[in-house]
Enzyme design. Structure first.
Site, mmCIF file in Angstrom:
data_model
loop_
_atom_site.group_PDB
_atom_site.id
_atom_site.type_symbol
_atom_site.label_atom_id
_atom_site.label_comp_id
_atom_site.label_asym_id
_atom_site.label_seq_id
_atom_site.Cartn_x
_atom_site.Cartn_y
_atom_site.Cartn_z
ATOM 1 C CG HIS A 69 -2.079 -0.967 1.046
ATOM 2 N ND1 HIS A 69 -1.888 -2.320 0.967
ATOM 3 C CD2 HIS A 69 -3.419 -0.782 0.929
ATOM 4 C CE1 HIS A 69 -3.052 -2.929 0.818
ATOM 5 N NE2 HIS A 69 -3.991 -2.013 0.789
ATOM 6 C CG ASP A 102 -3.788 -1.990 8.400
ATOM 7 O OD1 ASP A 102 -4.818 -2.377 7.813
ATOM 8 O OD2 ASP A 102 -3.020 -1.138 7.913
ATOM 9 C CD1 TRP A 112 -19.209 -18.889 11.143
ATOM 10 C CD2 TRP A 112 -18.359 -20.523 9.890
ATOM 11 N NE1 TRP A 112 -18.730 -19.839 12.005
ATOM 12 C CE2 TRP A 112 -18.183 -20.873 11.253
ATOM 13 C CE3 TRP A 112 -17.890 -21.415 8.911
ATOM 14 C CZ2 TRP A 112 -17.574 -22.052 11.676
ATOM 15 C CZ3 TRP A 112 -17.291 -22.590 9.331
ATOM 16 C CH2 TRP A 112 -17.144 -22.896 10.693
ATOM 17 C CE LYS A 113 -16.405 -18.161 15.017
ATOM 18 N NZ LYS A 113 -15.511 -18.503 16.137
ATOM 19 N N GLY A 134 1.916 -4.599 15.218
ATOM 20 C CA GLY A 134 2.561 -3.302 15.036
ATOM 21 C C GLY A 134 3.940 -3.207 15.644
#
Length: 332
Positions: A44, A173, A225-226, A304
Site C-alpha cells: 500500500h 490493520d 463464516w465469521k 505493530g
C-alpha cells in the site's frame, strides 16, 4: 534494490504535481505513501502508487476535491468526500474525529463518496499520536464471496484498531479476507505460494496459489463464516452512518469509487485513571511477549511491534522496492 526515504517522497511529490496535486497536499500524500513502504507495508506504499495515478487519469479521483462536513450531530459528523483523493480525505476525517474526541471524549466521523484510502494504519498512527484509541474501517467493491458462496458479494473491508503504548502503538490493520488483494499480487509477482490457504481455484478447491485465487476472485474470508459476517456488518455500519454507498451499490459503478468509511477516536487523556490504564496495557503486552513462538522459538510480538525495527532499518539502508514499479514511477 533499495531507495532512500527522502528520494521516494521527492519522486512521489514530483509525479503528484504533474497530476494536479500540489502544495501541502502533495507533500502529505507523498509522505503517506512513503511511510507505508518505510514501515514494511509495501503493498500500500510504492506498489499502490501507480494505481493511484491511474485512478486520477480515469477520473475516479477528483484531484481538487476534499472532504467537507455535511451534517453534525454533536460527537458524530457526516462528511462527503466528493470523490477526492482517498488518503487525503481519510487524514482530514481522522483529524476531525480526534478533534471531536478532545471535546466529547469520543468522536466519530462517517465519510461517504471517497476513494481508496491506501494504507489505513497511517490514520491509526495519527490517533495514537494524540493519545486516542483509533477504530476505523472502509467498505470496498465486491471482491470476496460470502462463506459458502461462489460469487463475490462482500468487500474485504479493512479494519484498523490502534491503541497508544509508550513503546510503540498496538496497531492491528487487517482486511476481512485471509490476504488482501495487494498481498496476493505481491506473492504472484514474487512467484511464491501464500503461507496458508488464500481462496478457491477454478475447480472450487482451496488453494495457496495467488495466481489461481486472483483469477477466480474467490478469496477466503478470515475465520470463514465469521469473517464474512464481520465484513457485512462493517459495510452496513459505514454505509448507514455516512449515508453513503454499500458494497452492493459500489459494485454497480464502472470503477471502485464513492466508498463509505468510518473513523472513531476515543480520547484516553479524558480519563482520570490514564496512568493506570497505561500500566495495564504495558502489563498485558509484557505478558503476551513472554510467550514463545512454536516454530521459531522467538518471543511473540504484538500487532505493530515489528514496524519499529523495519522503519529503523529502512531509514538507514533504504526502502526495498520492486524495481519494475520504481522504474515506472521514475518514468511517470
Amino acid at each position: 534494490m533499495r531507495v532512500m526515504y527522502d528520494e521516494m517522497v521527492a519522486q512521489f511529490v514530483r509525479v503528484l504535481h504533474k497530476h494536479g496535486i500540489t502544495g501541502d497536499d502533495a507533500d502529505l500524500s507523498a509522505k503517506l505513501f512513503a511511510d507505508a513502504s518505510l514501515e514494511g507495508v509495501y503493498t500500500h506504499g510504492l506498489n499502490r502508487f501507480p494505481k493511484f495515478i491511474a485512478s486520477i487519469q480515469n477520473g475516479s479521483v477528483k484531484v481538487h476535491a476534499r472532504a467537507v462536513c455535511s451534517e453534525s450531530y454533536g460527537m458524530l459528523e457526516r462528511w462527503d468526500g466528493l470523490q477526492g483523493p482517498g488518503n487525503l480525505n481519510a487524514w482530514i476525517c481522522m483529524k476531525r474525529a480526534i478533534g471531536l474526541a478532545k471535546q466529547h471524549t469520543v468522536g466519530i466521523v462517517a465519510l461517504k463518496n471517497t476513494n481508496h484510502w491506501m494504507r489505513p494504519g497511517n490514520y491509526g498512527h495519527l490517533a495514537c499520536e494524540h493519545d486516542c484509541i483509533g477504530l476505523l474501517w472502509t467498505n470496498t467493491v465486491p471482491n470476496m464471496p460470502a462463506w459458502g458462496g461462489t460469487d463475490a458479494k462482500l468487500g474485504n473491508n479493512p479494519l484498523v484498531a490502534a491503541i497508544p503504548h509508550d513503546e510503540g502503538p498496538v496497531l492491528l490493520d487487517v482486511a476481512m479476507s485471509m490476504f488482501s488483494y495487494g498481498k496476493l499480487e505481491k506473492y504472484k509477482r514474487e512467484g511464491v505460494l501464500c503461507p496458508v490457504d488464500a481462496g478457491f481455484d477454478a475447480q472450487g478447491n482451496l488453494s495457496r496459489d495467488p495466481a489461481k485465487v486472483l483469477e477466480t476472485h474467490q478469496v477466503l474470508p478470515i475465520g470463514y463464516w465469521k469473517g464474512a459476517g464481520l465484513s457485512l456488518a462493517l459495510d452496513l455500519i459505514a454505509a448507514t452512518l455516512s449515508g453513503g454507498n454499500s458494497t452492493c451499490q459500489i459494485g454497480k459503478l464502472p470503477v471502485e469509487t464513492n466508498l463509505s468509511q468510518c473513523f472513531i477516536a476515543i480520547n484516553l487523556s479524558s480519563f482520570p485513571d490514564r496512568q493506570a490504564l497505561k500500566r495495564n496495557i504495558a502489563a498485558t503486552l509484557e505478558d503476551l511477549q513472554a510467550s514463545v513462538c512454536r516454530e521459531e522459538g522467538t518471543a511473540v510480538h504484538y500487532p505493530g511491534q515489528g514496524m519499529q525495527q523495519v522503519r529503523k532499518e529502512n531509514l538507514e539502508l533504504g526502502i526495498p522496492v520492486d524495481e519494475g514499479i520504481w522504474k515506472s514511477v521514475l518514468e511517470a
